[in-house]
Enzyme design. Structure first.
Site, PDB file in Angstrom:
ATOM      1  N   PRO A 201      22.313   7.478 -21.872  1.00 27.22           N
ATOM      2  CA  PRO A 201      23.654   8.060 -21.730  1.00 27.22           C
ATOM      3  C   PRO A 201      23.825   8.909 -20.472  1.00 27.22           C
ATOM      4  CG  PRO A 201      22.413   9.177 -23.451  1.00 27.22           C
ATOM      5  CD  PRO A 201      21.625   7.943 -23.077  1.00 27.22           C
ATOM      6  N   ASN A 202      25.030   8.771 -19.919  1.00 23.00           N
ATOM      7  CA  ASN A 202      25.526   9.544 -18.770  1.00 23.00           C
ATOM      8  C   ASN A 202      24.934   9.132 -17.431  1.00 23.00           C
ATOM      9  OD1 ASN A 202      27.333  11.286 -20.249  1.00 23.00           O
ATOM     10  ND2 ASN A 202      25.485  12.212 -21.105  1.00 23.00           N
TER      11      ASN A 202
ATOM     12  N   ARG B  39      28.452  13.623  -9.944  1.00 21.72           N
ATOM     13  CA  ARG B  39      28.372  15.043 -10.287  1.00 21.72           C
ATOM     14  C   ARG B  39      26.912  15.493 -10.200  1.00 21.72           C
ATOM     15  NH1 ARG B  39      32.921  14.979 -13.957  1.00 21.72           N
ATOM     16  NH2 ARG B  39      34.616  14.856 -12.461  1.00 21.72           N
TER      17      ARG B  39
ATOM     18  N   TYR C 274      20.313  15.605  -9.701  1.00 23.77           N
ATOM     19  CA  TYR C 274      20.003  14.181  -9.865  1.00 23.77           C
ATOM     20  C   TYR C 274      20.039  13.389  -8.565  1.00 23.77           C
ATOM     21  CZ  TYR C 274      20.574  15.367 -14.766  1.00 23.77           C
ATOM     22  OH  TYR C 274      20.434  15.938 -16.005  1.00 23.77           O
TER      23      TYR C 274
ATOM     24  N   ASN D 297      14.671   5.035 -18.742  1.00 20.29           N
ATOM     25  CA  ASN D 297      15.198   6.396 -18.618  1.00 20.29           C
ATOM     26  C   ASN D 297      16.112   6.611 -19.818  1.00 20.29           C
ATOM     27  OD1 ASN D 297      16.372   8.835 -18.135  1.00 20.29           O
ATOM     28  ND2 ASN D 297      16.760   8.469 -15.958  1.00 20.29           N
TER      29      ASN D 297
ATOM     30  N   ALA E 266      19.325  11.884 -22.337  1.00 20.65           N
ATOM     31  CA  ALA E 266      19.147  12.938 -23.337  1.00 20.65           C
ATOM     32  C   ALA E 266      18.617  12.404 -24.671  1.00 20.65           C
ATOM     33  CB  ALA E 266      20.461  13.677 -23.543  1.00 20.65           C
TER      34      ALA E 266
ATOM     35  N   GLU F 260       8.206   5.761 -19.765  1.00 19.66           N
ATOM     36  CA  GLU F 260       9.342   6.691 -19.806  1.00 19.66           C
ATOM     37  C   GLU F 260       9.495   7.300 -18.411  1.00 19.66           C
ATOM     38  OE1 GLU F 260       8.848  10.139 -22.330  1.00 19.66           O
ATOM     39  OE2 GLU F 260      10.900  10.818 -21.955  1.00 19.66           O
TER      40      GLU F 260
ATOM     41  N   HIS G  83      12.124   9.889 -15.838  1.00 15.16           N
ATOM     42  CA  HIS G  83      13.271  10.773 -15.621  1.00 15.16           C
ATOM     43  C   HIS G  83      13.379  11.071 -14.134  1.00 15.16           C
ATOM     44  CE1 HIS G  83      13.850  11.601 -19.909  1.00 15.16           C
ATOM     45  NE2 HIS G  83      12.527  11.578 -19.982  1.00 15.16           N
TER      46      HIS G  83
ATOM     47  N   ARG H 286      12.903  22.411 -16.479  1.00 19.21           N
ATOM     48  CA  ARG H 286      14.308  22.683 -16.769  1.00 19.21           C
ATOM     49  C   ARG H 286      14.433  23.443 -18.110  1.00 19.21           C
ATOM     50  NH1 ARG H 286      17.819  17.504 -15.928  1.00 19.21           N
ATOM     51  NH2 ARG H 286      19.425  19.136 -16.060  1.00 19.21           N
TER      52      ARG H 286
HETATM   53  O1  CA2 Z   1      16.267  13.482 -15.287  1.00 20.60           O
HETATM   54  C1  CA2 Z   1      16.668  12.506 -15.923  1.00 20.60           C
HETATM   55  O2  CA2 Z   1      16.575  11.343 -15.517  1.00 20.60           O
HETATM   56  C2  CA2 Z   1      17.351  12.720 -17.295  1.00 20.60           C
HETATM   57  O3  CA2 Z   1      16.971  11.647 -18.142  1.00 20.60           O
HETATM   58  C3  CA2 Z   1      18.838  12.699 -17.020  1.00 20.60           C
HETATM   59  C4  CA2 Z   1      19.679  13.013 -18.251  1.00 20.60           C
HETATM   60  C5  CA2 Z   1      19.205  14.317 -18.925  1.00 20.60           C
HETATM   61  O4  CA2 Z   1      19.902  14.510 -20.135  1.00 20.60           O
HETATM   62  C6  CA2 Z   1      17.702  14.284 -19.212  1.00 20.60           C
HETATM   63  O5  CA2 Z   1      17.322  15.542 -19.771  1.00 20.60           O
HETATM   64  C7  CA2 Z   1      16.917  14.048 -17.942  1.00 20.60           C
HETATM   65  C8  CA2 Z   1      21.157  13.163 -17.829  1.00 20.60           C
HETATM   66  C9  CA2 Z   1      21.733  11.863 -17.292  1.00 20.60           C
HETATM   67  C10 CA2 Z   1      22.770  12.082 -16.213  1.00 20.60           C
HETATM   68  O6  CA2 Z   1      23.693  13.113 -16.544  1.00 20.60           O
HETATM   69  C11 CA2 Z   1      24.590  13.505 -15.610  1.00 20.60           C
HETATM   70  C12 CA2 Z   1      25.233  14.722 -15.827  1.00 20.60           C
HETATM   71  C13 CA2 Z   1      26.130  15.177 -14.907  1.00 20.60           C
HETATM   72  C14 CA2 Z   1      26.427  14.425 -13.763  1.00 20.60           C
HETATM   73  C15 CA2 Z   1      25.804  13.200 -13.556  1.00 20.60           C
HETATM   74  C16 CA2 Z   1      24.892  12.749 -14.486  1.00 20.60           C
END
Ligand code: CA2
Length: 145
Positions: free
Chosen positions: A11-12, A19, A24, A75, A78, A99, A101, A108
C-alpha cells in the site's frame, strides 16, 4: 525453467515520488520498475512487477509467484508491520522471498521496527532507497543459480 522474479509492492507505494521525497526519494514506482527490469535483464531474468493497496491482492500474488517465479522481492509497505496473512502466505509458498524497504525501518518510528515478514523471509534489505529493489533482485538471482 522459469526465469521470472516477481516484484510485489504494497500500500501507498503508488504515491512514490509525489510526496515525502526526503524519506522515500524522488523516483516514482514506474522509475523503480524500469530499474528492476534493467537489473534483471543483465542477470538473465524477467520481472513481473505489481502494486496493490489491498492485502488480499498481495496474498493472491504471493501464491501465484509460488507457482510461476523463482523468487519474490516484496516491499509489503505498512502491511509488513501488521499482516499475519502475508506472513502465512509466505509460509505457504516454496520460493524464496526477500523483504525489502526503501527506508531503514529500524531508524524510524518504533511501530516500524517490527516486521511480520522477516521471520519467514529468506532475507531482508532496507535503507538503500530504490537500490533496495535491485539488491533484492541480485540476491534472488544468486539464490536461483
Ligand atoms: O520504506 C519502505 O519501503 C516502506 O515499506 C514504505 C511504506 C512504509 O509504511 C513502511 O514502513 C516502509 C510507505 C509506502 C509509501 O508511502 C508514502 C507515503 C507518503 C508519500 C509517498 C509514499
Amino acid at each position: 525453467m522459469t526465469k521470472t522474479i516477481f516484484v510485489i509492492n504494497g500500500p501507498n507505494l503508488n504515491a512514490l515520488g509525489k510526496r515525502e521525497p526526503g524519506i522515500y526519494g524522488a523516483k516514482t514506482l514506474a522509475d523503480i520498475e524500469t530499474d528492476c527490469r534493467e537489473a534483471a535483464r543483465r542477470l538473465g531474468y524477467e520481472i513481473e512487477f505489481r502494486q496493490s493497496n489491498h492485502e488480499g491482492d498481495l496474498v493472491d500474488w504471493l501464491h501465484e509467484a509460488g507457482d510461476k517465479a523463482v523468487g519474490v522481492a516484496l516491499n509489503p509497505g505498512a502491511y509488513g508491520h501488521t499482516s499475519i496473512a502475508l506472513h502465512d502466505a509466505i509460509r505457504a509458498i516454496g520460493v524464496p522471498v526477500v523483504e525489502l524497504h526503501l527506508s531503514n525501518i529500524h531508524a524510524r518510528e518504533s511501530f516500524r521496527h517490527t516486521t511480520r515478514i522477516a521471520p519467514v523471509a529468506t532475507g531482508v534489505i532496507c535503507g538503500f532507497g530504490p537500490s533496495s529493489y535491485t539488491l533484492a533482485i541480485t540476491a534472488l538471482a544468486e539464490l536461483a543459480s
